[in-house]
Design an enzyme around this catalytic site. Structure first.
Site, PDB file in Angstrom:
ATOM      1  N   GLY A   1     -27.054  -2.613   6.572  1.00 38.71           N
ATOM      2  CA  GLY A   1     -25.810  -2.120   6.078  1.00 38.71           C
ATOM      3  C   GLY A   1     -24.485  -1.972   6.863  1.00 38.71           C
ATOM      4  O   GLY A   1     -23.706  -1.300   6.687  1.00 38.71           O
TER       5      GLY A   1
ATOM      6  N   GLU B   1     -36.812  -5.767   9.561  1.00 36.27           N
ATOM      7  CA  GLU B   1     -35.310  -5.166   9.601  1.00 36.27           C
ATOM      8  C   GLU B   1     -34.958  -4.169  10.782  1.00 36.27           C
ATOM      9  O   GLU B   1     -34.998  -3.149  10.878  1.00 36.27           O
ATOM     10  CB  GLU B   1     -35.371  -4.367   8.253  1.00 36.27           C
ATOM     11  CG  GLU B   1     -35.926  -4.902   6.912  1.00 36.27           C
ATOM     12  CD  GLU B   1     -35.097  -4.518   5.917  1.00 36.27           C
ATOM     13  OE1 GLU B   1     -34.505  -5.147   5.043  1.00 36.27           O
ATOM     14  OE2 GLU B   1     -35.336  -3.185   5.686  1.00 36.27           O
TER      15      GLU B   1
ATOM     16  N   GLU C   1     -34.596   3.612   5.909  1.00 34.31           N
ATOM     17  CA  GLU C   1     -33.876   4.845   5.509  1.00 34.31           C
ATOM     18  C   GLU C   1     -34.914   5.851   5.064  1.00 34.31           C
ATOM     19  O   GLU C   1     -34.488   7.122   5.066  1.00 34.31           O
ATOM     20  CB  GLU C   1     -33.285   4.382   4.022  1.00 34.31           C
ATOM     21  CG  GLU C   1     -31.880   3.714   4.832  1.00 34.31           C
ATOM     22  CD  GLU C   1     -31.300   2.572   3.669  1.00 34.31           C
ATOM     23  OE1 GLU C   1     -31.475   2.463   2.567  1.00 34.31           O
ATOM     24  OE2 GLU C   1     -30.429   1.754   4.149  1.00 34.31           O
TER      25      GLU C   1
ATOM     26  N   SER D   1     -28.072  -7.098   6.578  1.00 31.87           N
ATOM     27  CA  SER D   1     -26.842  -7.826   6.416  1.00 31.87           C
ATOM     28  C   SER D   1     -27.007  -9.080   6.128  1.00 31.87           C
ATOM     29  O   SER D   1     -26.193 -10.011   6.749  1.00 31.87           O
ATOM     30  CB  SER D   1     -25.756  -7.358   7.792  1.00 31.87           C
ATOM     31  OG  SER D   1     -25.598  -5.876   7.962  1.00 31.87           O
TER      32      SER D   1
ATOM     33  N   LYS E   1     -31.426   0.113  -3.749  1.00 29.16           N
ATOM     34  CA  LYS E   1     -31.380   1.408  -3.061  1.00 29.16           C
ATOM     35  C   LYS E   1     -30.841   2.490  -4.171  1.00 29.16           C
ATOM     36  O   LYS E   1     -31.323   2.066  -5.225  1.00 29.16           O
ATOM     37  CB  LYS E   1     -30.330   1.341  -1.673  1.00 29.16           C
ATOM     38  CG  LYS E   1     -30.918   0.494  -0.898  1.00 29.16           C
ATOM     39  CD  LYS E   1     -30.238   0.560   0.328  1.00 29.16           C
ATOM     40  CE  LYS E   1     -30.749  -0.512   1.335  1.00 29.16           C
ATOM     41  NZ  LYS E   1     -29.724  -0.556   2.551  1.00 29.16           N
TER      42      LYS E   1
ATOM     43  N   HIS F   1     -39.534   1.676   4.325  1.00 36.46           N
ATOM     44  CA  HIS F   1     -38.139   1.113   4.639  1.00 36.46           C
ATOM     45  C   HIS F   1     -37.321   2.268   5.797  1.00 36.46           C
ATOM     46  O   HIS F   1     -37.652   3.279   5.603  1.00 36.46           O
ATOM     47  CB  HIS F   1     -37.214   1.519   3.458  1.00 36.46           C
ATOM     48  CG  HIS F   1     -35.655   0.738   3.573  1.00 36.46           C
ATOM     49  ND1 HIS F   1     -34.749   1.392   4.218  1.00 36.46           N
ATOM     50  CD2 HIS F   1     -35.361  -0.452   3.403  1.00 36.46           C
ATOM     51  CE1 HIS F   1     -33.803   0.666   4.205  1.00 36.46           C
ATOM     52  NE2 HIS F   1     -34.317  -0.753   3.659  1.00 36.46           N
TER      53      HIS F   1
ATOM     54  N   ASN G   1     -33.084  -5.083  -2.653  1.00 35.75           N
ATOM     55  CA  ASN G   1     -33.291  -3.737  -2.534  1.00 35.75           C
ATOM     56  C   ASN G   1     -31.952  -3.007  -3.083  1.00 35.75           C
ATOM     57  O   ASN G   1     -31.022  -2.874  -2.272  1.00 35.75           O
ATOM     58  CB  ASN G   1     -33.778  -3.264  -1.230  1.00 35.75           C
ATOM     59  CG  ASN G   1     -33.852  -1.688  -1.147  1.00 35.75           C
ATOM     60  OD1 ASN G   1     -33.760  -1.227  -1.940  1.00 35.75           O
ATOM     61  ND2 ASN G   1     -34.025  -1.483   0.405  1.00 35.75           N
TER      62      ASN G   1
HETATM   63  P1  PGA Z   1     -28.427  -4.672   3.652  1.00 35.36           P
HETATM   64  O1  PGA Z   1     -29.811  -3.852   3.584  1.00 35.36           O
HETATM   65  O2  PGA Z   1     -28.706  -6.075   3.474  1.00 35.36           O
HETATM   66  O3  PGA Z   1     -27.438  -3.852   3.125  1.00 35.36           O
HETATM   67  O4  PGA Z   1     -28.124  -4.618   5.224  1.00 35.36           O
HETATM   68  C1  PGA Z   1     -30.922  -4.200   3.922  1.00 35.36           C
HETATM   69  C2  PGA Z   1     -32.236  -3.261   3.538  1.00 35.36           C
HETATM   70  O5  PGA Z   1     -32.080  -2.188   3.805  1.00 35.36           O
HETATM   71  O6  PGA Z   1     -33.193  -3.553   3.057  1.00 35.36           O
END
Ligand code: PGA
Length: 249
Positions: free
Chosen positions: A173, A167, A97, A213, A12, A95, A10
Site C-alpha cells: 500500500g 509481501e 495487516e 504495490s 481488504k 496477512h 485482496n
Molecule cells: P497492495 O496490497 O497491493 O495495496 O500493496 C497488497 C496486499 O496487502 O496484499
C-alpha cells in the site's frame, strides 16, 4: 516450476455489495479467457453475492481471514465451514495487516492453516519482513522463521493446497514495490527453504506469489522473474480495468 500463475485480489475492507457486484460485471467483460488462475477475496459481507456474480466463469472465490476454531462462542468471528458454505475455495492467512493490527502470531496462523486444510480450503499464506528488518539485513532470517513456524507439522501432501505470498511490509500500500530482483531473491530463498524442509517436488510445485504495490505497470517485469508464480494484489485490484490488465500480464 508450478503450472498456472495465481493472481489473487485482496479487497481488504473495501466495497459494499453493490460495488462488489458492479466490479464483477465490469471485470467479466474485460477478461474473457484468462490463462491464469484468478481468485477474488472480497469482504465477508460480499462473498455470497460475488459467488453468484462469478457463476459460469473461471474466477474463484476466497476469503481474507477465518478463525482457527471450528465453531463456538467467538463473537464476531467466521469459521472455515462458513467460508466453504459461501463457496470459498481459498482463504488468505497471515496477512501483515492482521499480524500488525490483530497481533496474529505465527503460532496462531499455523493453527488456522490446519483448520483450513481440514475443511478443504486452499491457503494463501503471507509472510514478509518490515522495513526495519530489511534495513538491518534480517530479511532472510524473518522469512525463514515465519515460514518454519507457520508451516509447523504441515505435510508434503498438504503443501499442495498452500501458496506462499511474499509481501514485504514496506511495499504494501505504499506505492513502493520491491524491484523484480529483490522479489526474485526472496522467492528463490523461499523455494530453497521448501526444498530443505520438504523435498524437490514440493519446492518446484508450490506457487510463490509476490505482493506489495503491484500494478498494471510493474506486473509484467515482476511476473517475468523465474520464481514469481503470481500476485496478491490490494489497491490495484479494486479497479476492474487495472486488475484485468494485471491478470493478462
Ligand atoms: P497492495 O496490497 O497491493 O495495496 O500493496 C497488497 C496486499 O496487502 O496484499
Amino acid at each position: 516450476m508450478p503450472g498456472k500463475k495465481l493472481i489473487a485480489a485482496n479487497w481488504k475492507m473495501n466495497k459494499t455489495i453493490p460495488e462488489a457486484v458492479s466490479f464483477i460485471s465490469d471485470f467479466k467483460n474485460l477478461i474473457k479467457n484468462p490463462k491464469n488462475e484468478i481468485v477474488i477475496c472480497p469482504p465477508f459481507t460480499a462473498l455470497n453475492e460475488v459467488k453468484k456474480s462469478i457463476k459460469g466463469t473461471k474466477i474463484k472465490l476466497g476469503a481474507q481471514n477465518m478463525h482457527f476454531e471450528e465453531k463456538g462462542a467467538f463473537t464476531g468471528e467466521i469459521s472455515a465451514a462458513m467460508l466453504k458454505d459461501t463457496g470459498c475455495e481459498y482463504v488468505i492467512l497471515g496477512h501483515s495487516e492482521r499480524r500488525h493490527y490483530s497481533n496474529e502470531t505465527d503460532e496462531l496462523i499455523n493453527k488456522k492453516i490446519k483448520t483450513a486444510l481440514k475443511n478443504n480450503l486452499k491457503i494463501i499464506l503471507c509472510i514478509g519482513e518490515a522495513l526495519k528488518q530489511r534495513e538491518s539485513n534480517e530479511t532472510m532470517k524473518i522469512i525463514e522463521s515465519q515460514l518454519k513456524n507457520c508451516l509447523k507439522n504441515i505435510s508434503n501432501n498438504e503443501m499442495k493446497n498452500i501458496a506462499i505470498a511474499y509481501e514485504p511490509v514496506w511495499a504494501i500500500g505504499t506505492g513502493k514495490n520491491a524491484t523484480p530482483e529483490q522479489a526474485e531473491e526472496a522467492h528463490k530463498f523461499i523455494r530453497q527453504l521448501l526444498k530443505k524442509s520438504y523435498n524437490e517436488n514440493v519446492s518446484n510445485n508450490t506457487r510463490i506469489l509476490y505482493g506489495g504495490s503491484v500494478n498494471e505497470k510493474n506486473a509484467g517485469e515482476l511476473l517475468a522473474m523465474k520464481n514469481i508464480d503470481g500476485f496478491l494484489i490490494g489497491g490495484a485490484s479494486l479497479n476492474p480495468r487495472s486488475f484485468a490488465e494485471i491478470c493478462s500480464a
